[in-house]
Design an enzyme around this catalytic site. Structure first.
Site, short mmCIF file in Angstrom:
data_model
loop_
_atom_site.label_atom_id
_atom_site.label_comp_id
_atom_site.label_asym_id
_atom_site.label_seq_id
_atom_site.Cartn_x
_atom_site.Cartn_y
_atom_site.Cartn_z
CB ILE A 1 -1.67 -35.09 12.19
CG1 ILE A 1 -0.82 -34.02 12.49
CG2 ILE A 1 -0.86 -36.51 12.73
CD1 ILE A 1 -0.89 -33.52 14.00
NE ARG A 2 -1.64 -41.33 12.89
CZ ARG A 2 -2.70 -41.82 13.49
NH1 ARG A 2 -3.05 -42.93 12.69
NH2 ARG A 2 -2.99 -41.53 14.62
NE ARG B 1 -9.73 -44.74 11.13
CZ ARG B 1 -9.39 -45.64 11.81
NH1 ARG B 1 -10.00 -46.83 11.63
NH2 ARG B 1 -8.41 -45.73 12.66
CG HIS C 1 -4.96 -31.70 14.40
ND1 HIS C 1 -5.67 -32.53 15.50
CD2 HIS C 1 -4.70 -32.58 13.61
CE1 HIS C 1 -5.52 -33.87 15.16
NE2 HIS C 1 -5.03 -33.81 14.04
CD GLU D 1 -6.96 -29.68 17.57
OE1 GLU D 1 -7.69 -29.23 16.85
OE2 GLU D 1 -6.73 -31.06 17.45
CB CYS E 1 -8.19 -35.11 13.23
SG CYS E 1 -7.05 -36.02 12.17
N GLY F 1 -7.12 -37.60 17.73
CA GLY F 1 -6.63 -38.44 18.46
C GLY F 1 -6.55 -40.09 17.41
CD GLU F 2 -5.92 -44.35 15.87
OE1 GLU F 2 -5.09 -43.72 15.63
OE2 GLU F 2 -6.63 -45.04 15.11
CB SER F 3 -11.31 -42.53 14.95
OG SER F 3 -10.80 -43.50 14.09
N1 GLN Z 1 -6.44 -41.04 11.33
C1 GLN Z 1 -6.86 -41.10 12.60
C2 GLN Z 1 -7.69 -42.23 13.03
O1 GLN Z 1 -8.20 -42.77 12.12
C3 GLN Z 1 -6.95 -39.67 12.94
C4 GLN Z 1 -5.83 -38.93 13.25
C5 GLN Z 1 -5.74 -37.71 14.07
O2 GLN Z 1 -6.93 -37.33 14.55
N2 GLN Z 1 -4.90 -36.90 13.84
O3 GLN Z 1 -8.38 -42.03 14.10
#
Ligand code: GLN
Length: 193
Positions: free
Chosen positions: A135-136, A106, A172, A174, A79, A47-49
């Protein structure tokens, strides 16, 4: 029958629950401290840390999470979850939980390659290479002597690491129907991994 908690405050927790369901494992959404009691393992999703850590602090979960994991609760971060588990980041935010002796960068793949899929070999995962979805994604820049590297990508940076009962992947599992890493985590939860 073990119950695995999935931190369900932000990110793709639903997909982790689906994977656990496919394996016949009970799961529980974790949102407040009381949800943590009696679980046998915990997954921190992607998600978004920054948001995940902000909400961990808002819901006053930080100290209990740290105590539980330091007392042996198996945990797996995917992630953003890997970023949350780290003991240091190359960026100034967020302030991670300091549970695993890894330094994480990150968004390590830059803007050009936000997302990609790569087949990678992972130690302890039998069969064909694993279809890893990034993903990112973060990477592990440095890790301590207690950390075992399970998989790295071409440039040599680790993307799957384990420190005893703590597992972290940059990618990921999942988001695939390949449940071999969920199985690996369940082996850790059940004490056979
Ligand atoms: N780059 C994201 C972050 O800094 C993480 C991306 C992800 O969980 N797919 O949180």
């Amino acid at each position: 029958m073990p119950t695995v908690g999935v931190l369900a405050i932000q990110g793709d927790f639903h997909e982790h629950k689906e994977a656990l369901l496919r394996l016949g494992v009970n799961s529980r959404e974790i949102r407040v401290r009381s949800h943590l009691s009696g679980i046998d393992g915990l997954i921190i999703p992607g998600g978004e840390s920054t948001t995940i850590v902000q909400l961990i602090d808002k819901f006053q979960l930080r100290d209990t999470l740290i105590d539980e994991v330091n007392s042996g609760l198996p945990v797996w971060g995917t992630c953003a979850g890997m970023i949350v588990l780290a003991n240091r980041l190359t960026e100034s935010r967020p302030s991670p939980l300091n549970l695993m002796d890894i330094e994480v960068s990150r968004n390590a793949f830059g803007r050009q390659i936000h997302s990609f899929e790569l087949d990678i070999d992972i130690a302890g995962v039998q069969g064909p290479p694993f279809p890893a979805i990034f993903i990112r994604a973060p990477i592990v820049k440095n890790c301590g002597a207690m950390v075992k590297i399970l998989a790295s990508i071409e440039n040599g940076f680790p993307v799957a690491v384990r420190q005893g009962h703590i597992l972290a992947t940059s990618f990921h599992p999942e988001l695939t129907n390949d449940d071999r890493i969920h199985r690996l985590f369940m082996d850790i939860v059940e004490g056979s991994g």
